[in-house]
Design a protein around this motif. Structure first.
Motif, PDB file in Angstrom:
ATOM      1  N   VAL A 288      31.324  42.398  40.366  1.00  0.00           N
ATOM      2  CA  VAL A 288      31.252  43.753  39.809  1.00  0.00           C
ATOM      3  C   VAL A 288      31.490  44.761  40.924  1.00  0.00           C
ATOM      4  O   VAL A 288      31.028  44.571  42.062  1.00  0.00           O
ATOM      5  CB  VAL A 288      29.888  44.001  39.113  1.00  0.00           C
ATOM      6  CG1 VAL A 288      28.730  43.827  40.080  1.00  0.00           C
ATOM      7  CG2 VAL A 288      29.848  45.372  38.462  1.00  0.00           C
ATOM      8  N   LEU A 289      32.226  45.816  40.602  1.00  0.00           N
ATOM      9  CA  LEU A 289      32.501  46.869  41.579  1.00  0.00           C
ATOM     10  C   LEU A 289      32.631  48.186  40.831  1.00  0.00           C
ATOM     11  O   LEU A 289      33.457  48.306  39.920  1.00  0.00           O
ATOM     12  CB  LEU A 289      33.774  46.558  42.375  1.00  0.00           C
ATOM     13  CG  LEU A 289      34.077  47.444  43.588  1.00  0.00           C
ATOM     14  CD1 LEU A 289      34.837  46.647  44.645  1.00  0.00           C
ATOM     15  CD2 LEU A 289      34.895  48.671  43.197  1.00  0.00           C
ATOM     16  N   GLY A 290      31.822  49.160  41.183  1.00  0.00           N
ATOM     17  CA  GLY A 290      31.872  50.458  40.531  1.00  0.00           C
ATOM     18  C   GLY A 290      33.117  51.227  40.920  1.00  0.00           C
ATOM     19  O   GLY A 290      33.619  51.101  42.040  1.00  0.00           O
ATOM     20  N   GLY A 291      33.628  52.023  39.993  1.00  0.00           N
ATOM     21  CA  GLY A 291      34.801  52.832  40.287  1.00  0.00           C
ATOM     22  C   GLY A 291      36.090  52.078  40.039  1.00  0.00           C
ATOM     23  O   GLY A 291      36.180  51.233  39.154  1.00  0.00           O
ATOM     24  N   ASP A 292      37.105  52.372  40.851  1.00  0.00           N
ATOM     25  CA  ASP A 292      38.434  51.770  40.728  1.00  0.00           C
ATOM     26  C   ASP A 292      38.467  50.498  41.567  1.00  0.00           C
ATOM     27  O   ASP A 292      38.437  50.547  42.798  1.00  0.00           O
ATOM     28  CB  ASP A 292      39.475  52.782  41.219  1.00  0.00           C
ATOM     29  CG  ASP A 292      40.897  52.242  41.198  1.00  0.00           C
ATOM     30  OD1 ASP A 292      41.089  51.025  41.003  1.00  0.00           O
ATOM     31  OD2 ASP A 292      41.828  53.044  41.399  1.00  0.00           O
ATOM     32  N   GLY A 293      38.549  49.332  40.890  1.00  0.00           N
ATOM     33  CA  GLY A 293      38.517  48.067  41.611  1.00  0.00           C
ATOM     34  C   GLY A 293      39.822  47.306  41.611  1.00  0.00           C
ATOM     35  O   GLY A 293      39.836  46.096  41.889  1.00  0.00           O
ATOM     36  N   ASN A 294      40.924  47.970  41.341  1.00  0.00           N
ATOM     37  CA  ASN A 294      42.212  47.278  41.261  1.00  0.00           C
ATOM     38  C   ASN A 294      42.560  46.498  42.520  1.00  0.00           C
ATOM     39  O   ASN A 294      43.110  45.397  42.448  1.00  0.00           O
ATOM     40  CB  ASN A 294      43.328  48.291  40.960  1.00  0.00           C
ATOM     41  CG  ASN A 294      43.365  48.714  39.511  1.00  0.00           C
ATOM     42  OD1 ASN A 294      43.917  48.023  38.669  1.00  0.00           O
ATOM     43  ND2 ASN A 294      42.749  49.849  39.212  1.00  0.00           N
ATOM     44  N   LYS A 295      42.212  47.057  43.683  1.00  0.00           N
ATOM     45  CA  LYS A 295      42.573  46.408  44.949  1.00  0.00           C
ATOM     46  C   LYS A 295      41.784  45.132  45.211  1.00  0.00           C
ATOM     47  O   LYS A 295      42.117  44.367  46.118  1.00  0.00           O
ATOM     48  CB  LYS A 295      42.339  47.374  46.121  1.00  0.00           C
ATOM     49  CG  LYS A 295      43.275  48.559  46.165  1.00  0.00           C
ATOM     50  CD  LYS A 295      43.210  49.285  47.494  1.00  0.00           C
ATOM     51  CE  LYS A 295      41.828  49.828  47.785  1.00  0.00           C
ATOM     52  NZ  LYS A 295      41.794  50.624  49.047  1.00  0.00           N
ATOM     53  N   TYR A 296      40.727  44.912  44.417  1.00  0.00           N
ATOM     54  CA  TYR A 296      39.823  43.807  44.726  1.00  0.00           C
ATOM     55  C   TYR A 296      39.858  42.691  43.686  1.00  0.00           C
ATOM     56  O   TYR A 296      39.015  41.791  43.716  1.00  0.00           O
ATOM     57  CB  TYR A 296      38.397  44.353  44.895  1.00  0.00           C
ATOM     58  CG  TYR A 296      38.327  45.398  45.970  1.00  0.00           C
ATOM     59  CD1 TYR A 296      38.279  45.035  47.306  1.00  0.00           C
ATOM     60  CD2 TYR A 296      38.354  46.759  45.656  1.00  0.00           C
ATOM     61  CE1 TYR A 296      38.246  45.989  48.311  1.00  0.00           C
ATOM     62  CE2 TYR A 296      38.325  47.725  46.650  1.00  0.00           C
ATOM     63  CZ  TYR A 296      38.274  47.335  47.973  1.00  0.00           C
ATOM     64  OH  TYR A 296      38.248  48.279  48.972  1.00  0.00           O
ATOM     65  N   VAL A 297      40.867  42.716  42.805  1.00  0.00           N
ATOM     66  CA  VAL A 297      40.988  41.661  41.802  1.00  0.00           C
ATOM     67  C   VAL A 297      41.236  40.314  42.481  1.00  0.00           C
ATOM     68  O   VAL A 297      40.591  39.303  42.161  1.00  0.00           O
ATOM     69  CB  VAL A 297      42.115  41.973  40.802  1.00  0.00           C
ATOM     70  CG1 VAL A 297      42.373  40.774  39.887  1.00  0.00           C
ATOM     71  CG2 VAL A 297      41.767  43.206  39.972  1.00  0.00           C
ATOM     72  N   GLN A 298      42.164  40.280  43.421  1.00  0.00           N
ATOM     73  CA  GLN A 298      42.464  39.037  44.133  1.00  0.00           C
ATOM     74  C   GLN A 298      41.249  38.558  44.933  1.00  0.00           C
ATOM     75  O   GLN A 298      40.994  37.353  45.033  1.00  0.00           O
ATOM     76  CB  GLN A 298      43.673  39.226  45.054  1.00  0.00           C
ATOM     77  CG  GLN A 298      44.993  39.437  44.336  1.00  0.00           C
ATOM     78  CD  GLN A 298      45.394  38.220  43.508  1.00  0.00           C
ATOM     79  OE1 GLN A 298      45.250  37.081  43.955  1.00  0.00           O
ATOM     80  NE2 GLN A 298      45.898  38.462  42.310  1.00  0.00           N
TER      81      GLN A 298
END
Length: 373
Positions: A288-298
């Motif tokens: 889980v990551l609050g905010g915009d987490g697109n960079k952390y999908v991988q």
């Protein structure tokens, strides 16, 4: 202690929990509008600073807003009162309201936004998802007469030295003989000027986090009986506690992605969310990551998450996740609103511990810009 409290003191107390050093490089944090010199009457915690939030603060006679999202994230070229930012700045200054922002440092801090999000889902075995910072460690070696060993060890531990995992006041101690000759002008605790002295001493070795160095040295010199304290700091190869964005942990029991989506909506108080993946997929390990987490999908995939919960997922990111067989839940950026109550509770506790009686209120204004129809 007096109940008079300035903005500087609020920030000092808050930043011991959520230090600016944790913030991602370039993040706009700290004082946004107003003055930290002013006495604080009442504090409002908010996700965003809007005119409605300012009006709420005015209604509560609060003159300090602690926000998560920076009001001035991009530099202003003008302060035009016809624009939303211009009106907010003017209203804040007109009513003597100070606006302060804690953004990624509050995301990363222990017990901060991402820990609040993980706790709301009752995740266990929680660790950092994406490390951004690991604290340097130092080895402190100090020599003290045996009469003051216990006093000094306690002072070092209380100042933060010797903390290893779930243990505090850790040290290694060895005995020996210290020697010195007090010179003219000295005022020795033991011995006489001009006479070589031999004293039974204990060498205390302990670990100190880099951020605690000044506190530890100050406590050490106050507790040590000697006029000149003999001590050394050595750099260590191993790193201290790691900090970072997002959290990853395990649900108390496995469930389907569809069932988890219902849990997320309830835990984060959202009416709907976007589900990417097979609703029947069984999940257990959750990132889980609050905010915009697109960079952390991988990153979530590599860390072995069954599903990644975050906001603002892009279309092509979602398509790629499906191709990879990975699941995403997007309950929106606004789930960070969990910090309003969380920070109000934590800050109130910290201020009370420091001897201040100041009311801290969580904003009730919904600043989510989206409507669900």
């Amino acid at each position: 202690m007096s109940n008079a409290l300035t903005g500087h003191e609020v920030v000092r107390i808050f930043e011991k929990w959520s230090p600016p050093s944790l913030a991602v490089e370039g993040d706009r944090i700290g004082l946004m509008v107003g003055s930290l010199d002013n006495q604080v009457n009442r504090i409002v915690t908010a996700l965003d600073v809007t005119e409605a939030v300012l009006d709420e603060a005015i209604e509560h006679q609060a003159n300090f807003i602690l926000a998560h999202h920076p009001l001035l994230f991009r530099p202003l070229k003008t302060i035009d009162l016809k624009t939303p930012h211009g009106r907010i700045i003017h209203k804040a200054l007109s009513h003597g309201i100070t606006i302060y922002a804690a953004h990624t440092n509050l995301d990363i801090a222990r017990g901060g936004v991402n820990d609040m999000l993980a706790e709301a889902l009752s995740l266990t075995n929680v660790t950092v998802l994406a490390e951004t910072y690991a604290e340097d460690l130092k080895k402190l070696v100090v020599y003290v007469p045996r009469t003051h060993v216990d006093i000094l060890r306690e002072a070092l531990g209380e100042a933060g030295a010797g903390h290893i995992g779930a243990y505090s006041h850790c040290s290694f101690n060895s005995e020996g003989i210290g020697s010195f000759r007090p010179l003219k002008g000295s005022n020795p605790y033991i011995g006489e000027n001009g006479v070589q002295e031999f004293v039974e001493e204990t060498k205390i070795e302990t670990i100190v986090r880099a951020s605690q160095l000044s506190n530890v040295v100050s406590a050490m010199t106050k507790a040590h009986p000697y006029e000149e304290v003999a001590y050394d700091f050595y750099p260590l190869e191993q790193k201290g506690e790691s900090y970072g964005l997002g959290r990853i942990g395990e649900l108390s029991s496995q469930m389907t992605l569809s069932e988890l989506s219902e849990l997320v909506k309830k835990a984060y108080d959202v009416p709907t969310l976007r589900l990417i993946g097979n609703p029947s997929k069984i999940v257990k390990r959750v990132a889980v990551l609050g905010g915009d987490g697109n960079k952390y999908v991988q990153t979530a995939m590599k860390k072995g998450a069954d599903v990644f919960i975050t906001g603002d997922i892009y279309y092509h990111t979602a398509v790629d996740a499906i191709e990879d067989g990975f699941s995403l839940l997007d309950p929106g950026h606004n789930i960070e609103k969990i910090m309003k109550k969380g920070v109000a509770k934590k800050l109130s506790h910290l201020l009370t511990e420091a001897g201040y009686t100041i009311e801290t209120i969580s904003s009730q204004i919904n600043t989510d810009p989206y409507q669900y129809v």
